[in-house]
Design a protein around this motif. Sequence first.
Motif, PDB file in Angstrom:
ATOM      1  N   LEU A   1      26.322  -1.642  13.035  1.00 12.84           N
ATOM      2  CA  LEU A   1      26.380  -0.203  13.098  1.00 12.84           C
ATOM      3  C   LEU A   1      26.752   0.546  11.720  1.00 12.84           C
ATOM      4  O   LEU A   1      26.509   1.241  10.984  1.00 12.84           O
ATOM      5  CB  LEU A   1      26.726   0.822  13.932  1.00 12.84           C
ATOM      6  CG  LEU A   1      26.240   0.847  15.976  1.00 12.84           C
ATOM      7  CD1 LEU A   1      26.078   1.922  16.712  1.00 12.84           C
ATOM      8  CD2 LEU A   1      24.575   0.550  15.088  1.00 12.84           C
ATOM      9  N   THR A   2      28.404   0.148  11.441  1.00 11.95           N
ATOM     10  CA  THR A   2      29.292   0.308  10.773  1.00 11.95           C
ATOM     11  C   THR A   2      28.432  -0.616   9.053  1.00 11.95           C
ATOM     12  O   THR A   2      28.390   0.561   8.156  1.00 11.95           O
ATOM     13  CB  THR A   2      30.673  -0.350  10.167  1.00 11.95           C
ATOM     14  OG1 THR A   2      31.493  -0.031  11.976  1.00 11.95           O
ATOM     15  CG2 THR A   2      31.168  -0.071   9.418  1.00 11.95           C
ATOM     16  N   GLY A   3      27.820  -1.100   9.015  1.00 13.21           N
ATOM     17  CA  GLY A   3      27.282  -2.058   8.169  1.00 13.21           C
ATOM     18  C   GLY A   3      26.043  -1.353   7.389  1.00 13.21           C
ATOM     19  O   GLY A   3      25.170  -1.161   6.882  1.00 13.21           O
ATOM     20  N   ILE A   4      24.948  -0.662   8.745  1.00 15.62           N
ATOM     21  CA  ILE A   4      24.053   0.307   8.421  1.00 15.62           C
ATOM     22  C   ILE A   4      23.954   2.117   7.494  1.00 15.62           C
ATOM     23  O   ILE A   4      24.122   1.688   7.038  1.00 15.62           O
ATOM     24  CB  ILE A   4      23.437   0.479   9.993  1.00 15.62           C
ATOM     25  CG1 ILE A   4      22.682  -1.130  10.846  1.00 15.62           C
ATOM     26  CG2 ILE A   4      22.498   1.658   9.740  1.00 15.62           C
ATOM     27  CD1 ILE A   4      21.459  -1.439  10.318  1.00 15.62           C
ATOM     28  N   ILE A   5      25.598   2.194   8.700  1.00 16.80           N
ATOM     29  CA  ILE A   5      26.391   3.246   7.449  1.00 16.80           C
ATOM     30  C   ILE A   5      26.249   2.982   6.019  1.00 16.80           C
ATOM     31  O   ILE A   5      25.923   3.918   5.466  1.00 16.80           O
ATOM     32  CB  ILE A   5      26.960   3.357   7.734  1.00 16.80           C
ATOM     33  CG1 ILE A   5      26.478   4.205   9.524  1.00 16.80           C
ATOM     34  CG2 ILE A   5      27.820   5.102   7.711  1.00 16.80           C
ATOM     35  CD1 ILE A   5      27.936   4.596  10.829  1.00 16.80           C
ATOM     36  N   VAL A   6      27.041   1.903   6.140  1.00 14.89           N
ATOM     37  CA  VAL A   6      26.786   1.346   4.636  1.00 14.89           C
ATOM     38  C   VAL A   6      26.315   1.161   3.811  1.00 14.89           C
ATOM     39  O   VAL A   6      25.873   1.468   2.568  1.00 14.89           O
ATOM     40  CB  VAL A   6      28.148   0.370   4.535  1.00 14.89           C
ATOM     41  CG1 VAL A   6      28.579   0.373   3.169  1.00 14.89           C
ATOM     42  CG2 VAL A   6      29.428   1.147   4.866  1.00 14.89           C
ATOM     43  N   ALA A   7      25.302  -0.002   4.306  1.00 15.55           N
ATOM     44  CA  ALA A   7      24.524  -0.706   3.361  1.00 15.55           C
ATOM     45  C   ALA A   7      22.950   0.285   3.337  1.00 15.55           C
ATOM     46  O   ALA A   7      22.124   0.180   2.221  1.00 15.55           O
ATOM     47  CB  ALA A   7      23.652  -1.975   3.927  1.00 15.55           C
ATOM     48  N   GLY A   8      22.307   0.640   4.749  1.00 11.29           N
ATOM     49  CA  GLY A   8      21.234   1.918   4.174  1.00 11.29           C
ATOM     50  C   GLY A   8      21.306   3.380   3.169  1.00 11.29           C
ATOM     51  O   GLY A   8      20.245   2.656   2.662  1.00 11.29           O
ATOM     52  N   PRO A   9      21.818   4.517   2.653  1.00 13.06           N
ATOM     53  CA  PRO A   9      22.125   4.763   1.348  1.00 13.06           C
ATOM     54  C   PRO A   9      22.131   3.972   0.922  1.00 13.06           C
ATOM     55  O   PRO A   9      21.450   4.672  -0.322  1.00 13.06           O
ATOM     56  CB  PRO A   9      23.640   5.651   1.597  1.00 13.06           C
ATOM     57  CG  PRO A   9      23.711   5.937   3.286  1.00 13.06           C
ATOM     58  CD  PRO A   9      24.227   4.312   3.791  1.00 13.06           C
ATOM     59  N   LEU A  10      22.754   3.131   0.237  1.00 13.71           N
ATOM     60  CA  LEU A  10      22.511   1.869  -0.991  1.00 13.71           C
ATOM     61  C   LEU A  10      21.300   1.241  -1.436  1.00 13.71           C
ATOM     62  O   LEU A  10      20.596   1.513  -2.011  1.00 13.71           O
ATOM     63  CB  LEU A  10      23.693   0.867  -1.144  1.00 13.71           C
ATOM     64  CG  LEU A  10      25.103   1.187  -1.159  1.00 13.71           C
ATOM     65  CD1 LEU A  10      25.671   0.500  -0.724  1.00 13.71           C
ATOM     66  CD2 LEU A  10      25.773   2.397  -2.759  1.00 13.71           C
ATOM     67  N   ALA A  11      20.716   0.793  -0.066  1.00  8.99           N
ATOM     68  CA  ALA A  11      19.469   0.570  -0.160  1.00  8.99           C
ATOM     69  C   ALA A  11      18.281   1.588  -0.199  1.00  8.99           C
ATOM     70  O   ALA A  11      17.598   0.411  -0.763  1.00  8.99           O
ATOM     71  CB  ALA A  11      19.441  -0.266   1.307  1.00  8.99           C
ATOM     72  N   ILE A  12      18.430   3.319   0.506  1.00  6.67           N
ATOM     73  CA  ILE A  12      17.350   3.618   0.115  1.00  6.67           C
ATOM     74  C   ILE A  12      17.338   4.035  -1.509  1.00  6.67           C
ATOM     75  O   ILE A  12      16.588   4.272  -2.303  1.00  6.67           O
ATOM     76  CB  ILE A  12      17.496   4.470   0.604  1.00  6.67           C
ATOM     77  CG1 ILE A  12      17.067   4.357   2.503  1.00  6.67           C
ATOM     78  CG2 ILE A  12      16.173   5.858   0.383  1.00  6.67           C
ATOM     79  CD1 ILE A  12      17.557   5.070   3.664  1.00  6.67           C
TER      80      ILE A  12
END
Length: 265
Positions: free
Chosen positions: A38-49
Amino acid sequence: MAPSPPPTQVPEPDAPAPGGATPKTRVSARGRLRTYFLTGIIVAGPLAITAYITWWFIALIDSFVKPLVPTSYLPDHYLPFSIPGLGLVIAFLAVTLLGFLTANLVGRSVIEFGEVLLARTPVISGLYKGLRQIFETLFSANGTSFRTVGLVEFPVKGTWSVVFLSAPAAPDIEGALRARGAAADELVGVFLPCAPNPTTGFFFYLPRAEVVELGLSVDDAAKLVMSAGVIQPEDPQGRLNAMAGSLRAAQQAGEAAARREPQDA
């Protein structure tokens, strides 16, 4: 005589931690893995979008601009690969050059001549004038439209909605509303965006006294509307306190893990 059975041993409760504190529950490997994911999703999600939207915008501008430039002038014609963003750079330079020419006498004369031609075209003239007024209002350096955030009671009394203040009502509109019994206060146009798509909404006129102006920035208000209230306006001090609390929690977790390692060994 048969020997008596040994007394039943009752398991003693876990000894309390030093200082009377309750011992911390160990997190399983599955729980740690879920936390890391979940921490990886929080970090990578905004960057990827953000990267995807940026790349899509650059590709869109390139697809419009590059076909307008002769192929011999494009570096892509001489290189074995395509240069992304070249069309965006060309569009930026062209718009800047157009603004520079418009600020001069010769450029103003050319623009006025083009506007006269557009004004004599039956359908295009109305479309061009309307779009020009919108752009001049939104991007004017000294304009105030849609730069003030407020609250109004909508749709019923006691419920408040976020709005963006537009321009005051024109004399004709204000006079017609006054004749219909409108309040004597100044009338101002407000735009009420819909969540989560702020590009749609309602526009209406209200007395300025019924609008509660806020000190929020337009960006914070837009994020508040698009997230349906999940993303609240940023509080710098509260954000620093939250970061400090997270660091303290991580430090305590690391110290607890270091104390458990000798015991596990």
